[in-house]
Motif scaffolding. Structure first.
Motif, PDB file in Angstrom:
ATOM      1  N   GLN A 150     -86.626  19.852 -78.974  1.00  0.00           N
ATOM      2  CA  GLN A 150     -86.944  20.943 -78.243  1.00  0.00           C
ATOM      3  C   GLN A 150     -88.139  21.035 -77.545  1.00  0.00           C
ATOM      4  N   ASP A 154     -86.508  25.041 -74.626  1.00  0.00           N
ATOM      5  CA  ASP A 154     -85.192  24.317 -74.116  1.00  0.00           C
ATOM      6  C   ASP A 154     -84.762  23.042 -75.122  1.00  0.00           C
ATOM      7  N   TYR A 155     -83.669  22.778 -75.274  1.00  0.00           N
ATOM      8  CA  TYR A 155     -83.209  21.796 -75.940  1.00  0.00           C
ATOM      9  C   TYR A 155     -82.906  20.596 -75.075  1.00  0.00           C
ATOM     10  N   TYR A 156     -83.174  19.304 -75.266  1.00  0.00           N
ATOM     11  CA  TYR A 156     -82.882  17.921 -74.772  1.00  0.00           C
ATOM     12  C   TYR A 156     -82.087  16.979 -75.828  1.00  0.00           C
ATOM     13  N   ILE A 167     -88.445  12.742 -68.893  1.00  0.00           N
ATOM     14  CA  ILE A 167     -88.512  14.183 -69.108  1.00  0.00           C
ATOM     15  C   ILE A 167     -90.091  14.186 -69.260  1.00  0.00           C
ATOM     16  N   LYS A 178     -83.766  18.823 -66.353  1.00  0.00           N
ATOM     17  CA  LYS A 178     -82.663  19.508 -66.844  1.00  0.00           C
ATOM     18  C   LYS A 178     -82.253  19.413 -68.241  1.00  0.00           C
ATOM     19  N   PRO A 179     -82.245  20.549 -68.958  1.00  0.00           N
ATOM     20  CA  PRO A 179     -82.081  20.434 -70.520  1.00  0.00           C
ATOM     21  C   PRO A 179     -80.801  20.279 -70.819  1.00  0.00           C
ATOM     22  N   GLN A 182     -78.482  14.466 -72.110  1.00  0.00           N
ATOM     23  CA  GLN A 182     -78.975  13.547 -71.059  1.00  0.00           C
ATOM     24  C   GLN A 182     -78.069  12.459 -70.749  1.00  0.00           C
TER      25      GLN A 182
END
Length: 202
Positions: A150, A154-156, A167, A178-179, A182
């Protein structure tokens, strides 16, 4: 859980007061609770104080919230030090919370922990430019898309050292990132698309 302490005095601001806008918002939150139960608004008020203070909770902010709620300062401090969503020391503009729980580690989070250490520094260290800080956290609740991090709100997910490096580099240079996953998957759907019910008609 490790003992959580306030930042040392030299990092603490001398005062804290909500802005007029945040004070109006706080009063609206307090009004949601019946007389005598205003202290129930403490978590949203601490959260808003943390946002106003730049991502962390100074002691004066905790005390200010306690005063607004007419509750003992020690009770507000208990809440702030219990919940790890509250940062008790200054954080970077981009604060990385990297999951180190078993599902994420099984999918490579150990490599991401090393990457954060090499790229950002020790946990809760803020880089010289003020851009980054990081910490290892318990489960983020995104195990199906492990490993996950996080960053701010936002979460990745489905991270690799290469994608996390990209990122962080993009955030540092002001690019939009872009969250979410991936990899080529929709939310938490299987990688590669649906595998069942493919012949069903609408």
């Amino acid at each position: 859980m490790a003992v959580r302490r306030l930042a040392p005095p030299e990092l603490q601001p001398k005062s804290f007061h909500f802005t007029a806008e945040n004070l109006d918002w706080a009063k609206g939150q307090i009004d949601k609770y019946p007389e005598g139960r205003q202290a129930s608004a403490i978590i949203p008020l601490l959260w808003r104080a943390q946002e106003q203070a730049g991502g962390w909770l100074p002691q004066k902010a905790i005390e200010h919230v306690a005063d607004l709620l007419a509750m003992p300062k020690i009770r507000a401090l208990e809440v702030a030090t219990f919940y790890t969503m509250f940062n008790l020391e200054p954080v970077g503009e981009f604060h990385v919370q990297l999951c180190g729980t078993t599902p994420c580690v099984l999918r490579g989070a150990d490599k991401l922990l090393k990457l954060c250490h090499d790229k950002i520094g020790e946990q809760l260290h803020v880089t010289a430019d003020g851009k980054f800080s990081w910490i290892e956290v318990e489960c983020l609740g995104a195990c199906v898309n492990a490993p996950a991090a996080q960053i701010n709100y936002d979460y990745y997910e489905d991270l690799t050292p290469a994608t996390l490096t990209r990122i962080l580099d993009d955030l540092a240079s002001g690019k939009e990132v872009k969250p979410g996953p991936q990899v080529d998957r929709q939310l938490s759907a299987p990688v590669g698309g649906p595998t069942t019910l493919k012949s069903m008609k609408a």
